[in-house]
Design a protein around this motif. Sequence first.
Motif, PDB file in Angstrom:
ATOM      1  N   UNK A 168      11.378  -3.572  35.277  1.00 31.74           N
ATOM      2  CA  UNK A 168      11.372  -2.888  36.578  1.00 31.74           C
ATOM      3  C   UNK A 168      10.729  -3.771  37.641  1.00 31.74           C
ATOM      4  N   UNK A 169       9.642  -4.461  37.291  1.00 33.72           N
ATOM      5  CA  UNK A 169       8.972  -5.332  38.248  1.00 33.72           C
ATOM      6  C   UNK A 169       9.850  -6.488  38.695  1.00 33.72           C
ATOM      7  N   UNK A 170      10.529  -7.117  37.742  1.00 42.75           N
ATOM      8  CA  UNK A 170      11.430  -8.218  38.100  1.00 42.75           C
ATOM      9  C   UNK A 170      12.571  -7.706  38.976  1.00 42.75           C
ATOM     10  N   UNK A 171      13.097  -6.536  38.640  1.00 40.71           N
ATOM     11  CA  UNK A 171      14.185  -5.966  39.438  1.00 40.71           C
ATOM     12  C   UNK A 171      13.726  -5.646  40.853  1.00 40.71           C
ATOM     13  N   UNK A 172      12.486  -5.144  41.015  1.00 45.40           N
ATOM     14  CA  UNK A 172      11.974  -4.828  42.353  1.00 45.40           C
ATOM     15  C   UNK A 172      11.895  -6.080  43.209  1.00 45.40           C
ATOM     16  N   UNK A 176      14.156  -6.296  46.712  1.00 42.98           N
ATOM     17  CA  UNK A 176      13.490  -6.074  47.989  1.00 42.98           C
ATOM     18  C   UNK A 176      12.801  -7.319  48.551  1.00 42.98           C
ATOM     19  N   UNK A 177      12.646  -8.353  47.770  1.00 44.75           N
ATOM     20  CA  UNK A 177      11.918  -9.527  48.230  1.00 44.75           C
ATOM     21  C   UNK A 177      12.798 -10.508  48.973  1.00 44.75           C
ATOM     22  N   UNK A 178      12.195 -11.621  49.375  1.00 40.63           N
ATOM     23  CA  UNK A 178      12.939 -12.713  50.002  1.00 40.63           C
ATOM     24  C   UNK A 178      12.197 -14.017  49.769  1.00 40.63           C
ATOM     25  N   UNK A 179      12.883 -15.102  50.045  1.00 38.89           N
ATOM     26  CA  UNK A 179      12.304 -16.432  49.908  1.00 38.89           C
ATOM     27  C   UNK A 179      12.878 -17.315  50.996  1.00 38.89           C
ATOM     28  N   UNK A 180      12.029 -18.095  51.626  1.00 35.14           N
ATOM     29  CA  UNK A 180      12.488 -18.975  52.695  1.00 35.14           C
ATOM     30  C   UNK A 180      11.710 -20.282  52.684  1.00 35.14           C
ATOM     31  N   UNK A 181      12.246 -21.281  53.400  1.00 33.51           N
ATOM     32  CA  UNK A 181      11.605 -22.589  53.485  1.00 33.51           C
ATOM     33  C   UNK A 181      11.486 -23.007  54.945  1.00 33.51           C
ATOM     34  N   UNK A 423       7.415 -10.875  47.331  1.00 40.82           N
ATOM     35  CA  UNK A 423       7.893 -10.338  46.055  1.00 40.82           C
ATOM     36  C   UNK A 423       7.137  -9.057  45.748  1.00 40.82           C
ATOM     37  N   UNK A 424       7.705  -7.899  46.110  1.00 41.61           N
ATOM     38  CA  UNK A 424       6.990  -6.638  45.879  1.00 41.61           C
ATOM     39  C   UNK A 424       6.867  -6.270  44.413  1.00 41.61           C
ATOM     40  N   UNK A 425       7.564  -6.983  43.546  1.00 38.46           N
ATOM     41  CA  UNK A 425       7.505  -6.641  42.128  1.00 38.46           C
ATOM     42  C   UNK A 425       6.497  -7.445  41.337  1.00 38.46           C
ATOM     43  N   UNK A 426       5.790  -8.379  41.993  1.00 37.25           N
ATOM     44  CA  UNK A 426       4.895  -9.238  41.224  1.00 37.25           C
ATOM     45  C   UNK A 426       3.685  -8.491  40.690  1.00 37.25           C
ATOM     46  N   UNK A 427       3.175  -7.510  41.464  1.00 37.62           N
ATOM     47  CA  UNK A 427       2.062  -6.720  40.954  1.00 37.62           C
ATOM     48  C   UNK A 427       2.500  -5.874  39.763  1.00 37.62           C
ATOM     49  N   UNK A 428       3.729  -5.354  39.838  1.00 37.49           N
ATOM     50  CA  UNK A 428       4.254  -4.584  38.704  1.00 37.49           C
ATOM     51  C   UNK A 428       4.393  -5.486  37.485  1.00 37.49           C
ATOM     52  N   UNK A 429       4.901  -6.699  37.698  1.00 37.05           N
ATOM     53  CA  UNK A 429       5.050  -7.634  36.587  1.00 37.05           C
ATOM     54  C   UNK A 429       3.701  -8.048  36.023  1.00 37.05           C
ATOM     55  N   UNK A 430       2.709  -8.229  36.908  1.00 34.42           N
ATOM     56  CA  UNK A 430       1.365  -8.564  36.430  1.00 34.42           C
ATOM     57  C   UNK A 430       0.800  -7.425  35.587  1.00 34.42           C
ATOM     58  N   UNK A 431       0.950  -6.185  36.070  1.00 33.13           N
ATOM     59  CA  UNK A 431       0.484  -5.034  35.294  1.00 33.13           C
ATOM     60  C   UNK A 431       1.199  -4.966  33.947  1.00 33.13           C
ATOM     61  N   UNK A 432       2.510  -5.260  33.954  1.00 29.50           N
ATOM     62  CA  UNK A 432       3.258  -5.252  32.694  1.00 29.50           C
ATOM     63  C   UNK A 432       2.744  -6.320  31.742  1.00 29.50           C
ATOM     64  N   UNK A 433       2.428  -7.497  32.282  1.00 31.58           N
ATOM     65  CA  UNK A 433       1.891  -8.563  31.437  1.00 31.58           C
ATOM     66  C   UNK A 433       0.551  -8.191  30.819  1.00 31.58           C
ATOM     67  N   UNK A 434      -0.325  -7.557  31.624  1.00 31.76           N
ATOM     68  CA  UNK A 434      -1.611  -7.118  31.090  1.00 31.76           C
ATOM     69  C   UNK A 434      -1.421  -6.016  30.053  1.00 31.76           C
ATOM     70  N   UNK A 435      -0.492  -5.086  30.337  1.00 28.40           N
ATOM     71  CA  UNK A 435      -0.203  -4.032  29.358  1.00 28.40           C
ATOM     72  C   UNK A 435       0.297  -4.630  28.054  1.00 28.40           C
ATOM     73  N   UNK A 436       1.188  -5.611  28.164  1.00 26.81           N
ATOM     74  CA  UNK A 436       1.739  -6.250  26.963  1.00 26.81           C
ATOM     75  C   UNK A 436       0.643  -6.918  26.161  1.00 26.81           C
TER      76      UNK A 436
END
Length: 507
Positions: A168-172, A176-181, A423-436
């Motif tokens: 879910x975090x990666x999908x978010x 919704x995110x973006x990347x630019x240079x 990247x609005x999903x990075x906090x979700x991914x971090x929480x998932x990593x800690x949960x794992x």
Amino acid sequence: MRTAVILLTFLAVAAIPGSLLPQRNVASDPAAVTKFARDNPDLYPWLDRLGMFEVYASPWFAAVYLLLLVSMTGCVLPRCARLWRSVRSAPVAAPTNLARMECHSRWSDTVPGGGSSTEESPVDVAQRVLRRRGFRVEARGNEVRAEKGYVRELGNLVFHLSLLVLLVGVAAGRLFGFEGRIALAEGSTFTNVRSEYDAFTPSVWTDTENLEPFSITLEDFEAKFETSGAKIGEPRYFNAALSYRTGTNPEVRRQEVRPNHPLDINETKAFLTGHGYAPVVTVRDARGDVAFSGPVIFLPNDSSYASDGVIKAPDAVPQQLGFEGFFLPTADIGEQGPYSAFPDAFNPQLFLTAFTGDLGMDAGSPQSVFTLDKSGMEQAMQRDGQPFSRALRVGETMSLPGGAGSLTFDKVARFANFQIAYDPGKEISLAAGLMLLVGLTTSLAIRRRRVWVRVTQDSGSRCTVEVAGQSLTRWPLDARDTDAVVAALRPGPLPRPADSTHEGHRR
């Protein structure tokens, strides 16, 4: 679960081209795909049709990812329900034949107090001892059922949920995110609007009209390189001194940005990804008026920071002026001609050729600031018919033939490349990593086990007591739990294996 494992394998295989082939919109090497296309003109079109240069944004990769998300949901949620029921369930009944269990002990003794109600029964003693050792205890008649290590199942529950949260975090982030240079020369300012990006990659649902409001200015950039030894010329230190304003706080604030230490403005981060040189020049037209003045970014093409670039002066009259050439931070002459002997600016020189005519900037077509459209221009020529070119040191000026204008090399400035990402999903991914991590560690470290105590009283004043346990993991049962019960019910030293059926395992 089998389906999820197969799809996870497909996803891993699908990611291989993303690791082996250059990818578009990668900040570390934005020109890699263009270079691959130039070096492989026959292979490139076929790979491009298959989306091999945008693997993680391709429809087929998204399809596998979506199927994996659906499969993991169908796999994890029912399993979580089963694990939760297991955690809440009461200890199971003892098997009929306790002698087959681990750490089994059996003995006969008189009923405590001759059966008096004022004396604790073996069942009560066993309950008290096991509760003190952290077991969940339940007594049914003459039997005590105890179980411990439910946290292991909670760890399994957290581990399985973390996989779903990670997806879910990666999908978010992808939705919704973006990347630019961007590339900023010293003294230049960037405002966070889409039109100011050199390259901008929004996600499907990115709100590009309401990006985080802020502006940043590159005040100074410092770079240090190894000056001696076998690793001479290798980078040692990069530091970008930024000043910035935000929409909610117009006060100017300052921060130093280094690799892996980005500027963070309300979850929109600016990462330092590269740097180079931006010679500061002044271009005057045929009338002597300043047609252009400021830093011009030259893109490095090797580890010594020999850089290519163009300078455009569309405001020059009566003809527009353009310059093309290269910059050498530490210029030297070799057998193949001029080259840069070191990446730092110890002997900076600017090598330029000049063009006059129409730069093509008024036609309305987009044009790269790093290329010169020569279709409407003529190269400046010397009196002997040779192309006009000059090598300039800091402070030197070159005058164009026929009084068409001049260019002065004022000083050397630097520029820095920044990758700006949300990247609005990075906090979700971090929480998932800690949960794992927590769930997996808990499920591996904690051992779930059971202990049973059965008291059988005959028609007289004697009773038979049996104590046994069972490990629900691949590790053998720790005998200390059953030893504590036996010691409480049968005072004195534990019986030796020769005169008892006690089979304790000790670590």
